[in-house]
Design a protein around this motif. Sequence first.
Motif, PDB file in Angstrom:
ATOM      1  N   MET A 181     -16.478  -3.325   5.116  1.00  0.00           N
ATOM      2  CA  MET A 181     -16.824  -1.926   5.390  1.00  0.00           C
ATOM      3  C   MET A 181     -15.558  -1.082   5.597  1.00  0.00           C
ATOM      4  O   MET A 181     -15.444   0.032   5.071  1.00  0.00           O
ATOM      5  CB  MET A 181     -17.719  -1.845   6.625  1.00  0.00           C
ATOM      6  CG  MET A 181     -19.132  -2.372   6.401  1.00  0.00           C
ATOM      7  SD  MET A 181     -20.084  -1.334   5.264  1.00  0.00           S
ATOM      8  CE  MET A 181     -20.315   0.144   6.234  1.00  0.00           C
ATOM      9  N   LYS A 182     -14.610  -1.618   6.370  1.00  0.00           N
ATOM     10  CA  LYS A 182     -13.356  -0.892   6.594  1.00  0.00           C
ATOM     11  C   LYS A 182     -12.582  -0.721   5.286  1.00  0.00           C
ATOM     12  O   LYS A 182     -12.035   0.348   5.004  1.00  0.00           O
ATOM     13  CB  LYS A 182     -12.498  -1.643   7.618  1.00  0.00           C
ATOM     14  CG  LYS A 182     -13.059  -1.602   9.034  1.00  0.00           C
ATOM     15  CD  LYS A 182     -12.202  -2.422   9.993  1.00  0.00           C
ATOM     16  CE  LYS A 182     -12.758  -2.366  11.413  1.00  0.00           C
ATOM     17  NZ  LYS A 182     -11.988  -3.229  12.340  1.00  0.00           N
ATOM     18  N   GLY A 183     -12.532  -1.809   4.487  1.00  0.00           N
ATOM     19  CA  GLY A 183     -11.856  -1.728   3.196  1.00  0.00           C
ATOM     20  C   GLY A 183     -12.511  -0.721   2.277  1.00  0.00           C
ATOM     21  O   GLY A 183     -11.830   0.019   1.562  1.00  0.00           O
ATOM     22  N   GLY A 184     -13.849  -0.676   2.290  1.00  0.00           N
ATOM     23  CA  GLY A 184     -14.574   0.276   1.454  1.00  0.00           C
ATOM     24  C   GLY A 184     -14.253   1.716   1.808  1.00  0.00           C
ATOM     25  O   GLY A 184     -14.078   2.575   0.935  1.00  0.00           O
ATOM     26  N   ASN A 185     -14.170   1.998   3.105  1.00  0.00           N
ATOM     27  CA  ASN A 185     -13.828   3.357   3.545  1.00  0.00           C
ATOM     28  C   ASN A 185     -12.431   3.754   3.068  1.00  0.00           C
ATOM     29  O   ASN A 185     -12.215   4.874   2.579  1.00  0.00           O
ATOM     30  CB  ASN A 185     -13.897   3.447   5.073  1.00  0.00           C
ATOM     31  CG  ASN A 185     -15.321   3.387   5.590  1.00  0.00           C
ATOM     32  OD1 ASN A 185     -16.254   3.759   4.888  1.00  0.00           O
ATOM     33  ND2 ASN A 185     -15.499   2.899   6.806  1.00  0.00           N
ATOM     34  N   MET A 186     -11.464   2.846   3.213  1.00  0.00           N
ATOM     35  CA  MET A 186     -10.091   3.131   2.760  1.00  0.00           C
ATOM     36  C   MET A 186     -10.049   3.334   1.252  1.00  0.00           C
ATOM     37  O   MET A 186      -9.384   4.251   0.746  1.00  0.00           O
ATOM     38  CB  MET A 186      -9.164   1.987   3.161  1.00  0.00           C
ATOM     39  CG  MET A 186      -8.888   1.879   4.647  1.00  0.00           C
ATOM     40  SD  MET A 186      -7.594   0.655   5.023  1.00  0.00           S
ATOM     41  CE  MET A 186      -8.451  -0.874   4.686  1.00  0.00           C
ATOM     42  N   MET A 187     -10.758   2.469   0.523  1.00  0.00           N
ATOM     43  CA  MET A 187     -10.771   2.515  -0.932  1.00  0.00           C
ATOM     44  C   MET A 187     -11.331   3.837  -1.439  1.00  0.00           C
ATOM     45  O   MET A 187     -10.754   4.488  -2.318  1.00  0.00           O
ATOM     46  CB  MET A 187     -11.613   1.346  -1.438  1.00  0.00           C
ATOM     47  CG  MET A 187     -11.881   1.301  -2.918  1.00  0.00           C
ATOM     48  SD  MET A 187     -12.990  -0.081  -3.288  1.00  0.00           S
ATOM     49  CE  MET A 187     -14.508   0.462  -2.515  1.00  0.00           C
ATOM     50  N   ARG A 188     -12.459   4.275  -0.857  1.00  0.00           N
ATOM     51  CA  ARG A 188     -13.077   5.521  -1.308  1.00  0.00           C
ATOM     52  C   ARG A 188     -12.202   6.722  -0.990  1.00  0.00           C
ATOM     53  O   ARG A 188     -12.121   7.672  -1.773  1.00  0.00           O
ATOM     54  CB  ARG A 188     -14.473   5.677  -0.691  1.00  0.00           C
ATOM     55  CG  ARG A 188     -15.499   4.736  -1.292  1.00  0.00           C
ATOM     56  CD  ARG A 188     -16.907   5.100  -0.850  1.00  0.00           C
ATOM     57  NE  ARG A 188     -17.031   5.101   0.610  1.00  0.00           N
ATOM     58  CZ  ARG A 188     -17.249   4.027   1.340  1.00  0.00           C
ATOM     59  NH1 ARG A 188     -17.354   2.849   0.753  1.00  0.00           N
ATOM     60  NH2 ARG A 188     -17.360   4.118   2.642  1.00  0.00           N
TER      61      ARG A 188
END
Length: 488
Positions: A233-240
Motif C-alpha cells: 500500500m505504501k509503495g502504491g502511494n509513492m508509485m502513483r
Amino acid sequence: MEAFLLYSLIFTLLYVFLSFIYFIAKANTSNPNVPPGSIGWPVLGENIDMAVSGPEKYISDRMRRYSSEVFKTSILGEKMAVFCGAAGNKFLFSNENSLLTTWWPQSLTKPLLGPTDAQNTVRKVALLNRSFIHEILKPENLKHYVPVMDSLAKEHIAQEWAPFGEVKELAKLREVKVYDLSKSYTFALACKLFLSIEGHDEVKRLSDPFILVTSGMFSLPLNLPGTAYNRAMKGGNMMRRQLLHVIKERKAEAMSSAGKAADEGRDLLARLLSATDEEGQHMNEEEICNNLVGLLIASYDTTSAAITFVLKYLAELPHIYDQVYKEQMEIAKSKGPNERLSWEDIQKMKYSWNVACEALRLFPPGQGAFREAVTDFTYAGFTIPKGWKTFWCVYSTHKNPKYFSEPEKFDPSRFEGSGPAPFTFVPFGGGPRMCPGKEYARLEVLVFMHNVVTNFKMEKLVPNEKIVYHASPVPVNGLPVRLIPHHN
C-alpha cells in the motif's frame, strides 16, 4: 499463575469462537451442487496451504483429491472455483463478458489503483485497455521498438554484465545474479518506451516503490504495520505520486503548440494523453496513471521472470545453448558494426523462441487469472453461484502428462509445427482477455537472449537452487551464474 489462567481462558474462548464461525460458515456453504473442495478456515481460507506447498503442488494435489475438472477453495478472502485442464481454460476464455467479468483481488487493486473504489476502477481500466492498449501493442506498432530494445540491451550488458577489462576483482564481476539484472533491464526499458524516462536515479525513483508493490500484491489484504500488504500500500502511494507528477509535467508541455508537436508519437504516455474514447473524451490523469501502472507492472515482474528462466535453462543445458548460439550468431554476422536488430531479425529466431516457450511452460511467469461469475451457471455438473470468483491456472495443463509427455523434460521440439494442443499452453491466457503484451514480451525476451548468448556462456553457481512463488516464480538466490566471455 493468575496471568497464565487468564491467557488460557482468552485463548480457549478465541478458539471456540473461531471454531463456531468455521462450522457455521461450513454449514452455510454445504450446497451439494457446488464443486467439491475445501474453503479452509474463516478469513485465512487456504492461503497458508497454497503459500506452503506452492501453487503447482497446491493445484495438482486438489485435482487428485477433489476433481480434475473444477474444485472449490477460498483464497485471498474469496470463495473461488478453480477450473482445470484444457476444457476448463476453454470454458473460461470463451465465456468472458457473458457468464464472467473481470475481477482482481483487493490486495492487488488497492495498492495499484488507489484505496477508493479500486474494483470499479479496474473494470473501467479494463474497458480502456481493450481497444487502445491492444491497438498500440499490435505487432505492426511494435516493430519500431526492436532497435531501441537492442540498444538498451547492449548498453545494459556492457555496464552491468561485462565490465571485465579494467577491474581488479575480475572473478567477482564475472559472477552476476540473473534475476536482479533482468528486473533492472526490463524496468529501465519500460520507463524508456512508455515514459521516455532514462537515467539511473530517475528510473530508481519509480522502481523502488514498484518492488514494494509486487512483493505484496498477492498477499492476504491485512493492512497492518509490518505486513507485505501494508508495504505494498505504501509503495502504491509513492508509485502513483511519481507517475502523476510525470503525467502533469508532460500534459503541461503538450499544451503549447511547439510542445504538442514535439510530444506526438514520442512514447506510450504521449499516445495516452492524446487518446479519446468513442465520445471524443480524453482520459483524465488518474485514468492515464492506472493504464500506465498496469502496463509497467505487467512488463516488469512477468517479463523479468521469463528472461530469468530462459537463461536458467541455457546455463543448465549446453546442447540447447549451442543451438541457440548458432541461430543468434548467424543473425549477428549479418549485421553491420553499429547496426541494430530489426523486426525481420526477430522473425528468424524460431528455435530461440521455441526454447523460450518451453521455459515458459515449465516456469510460467503468470500463475493464471481471476474472473467473477455474473450469474449462476453450470460446469461439469456443478453449480458456480453468482458472485463466486473463478481462477484458471497454468499448472493444471503445463505439467500435466495428459497434454505433455514427460512433462518435466525440457524439450523445445514441442513447439515445432502446430505446437501444443489448444488451451494447454497458456502463459499469456486466452480469449478476449489474452495478455495484450504477449508480442511485446516476445520481442523483449528474444532481444535479450540475443545479446547475452552472443557475448557469453553461463555456468550456474547454485546447482539445485530453490524456486519460491510470489506474483511470479523467483529463484531464492537470484540465479547466480559465472559468465564466460566468447573470444572472437
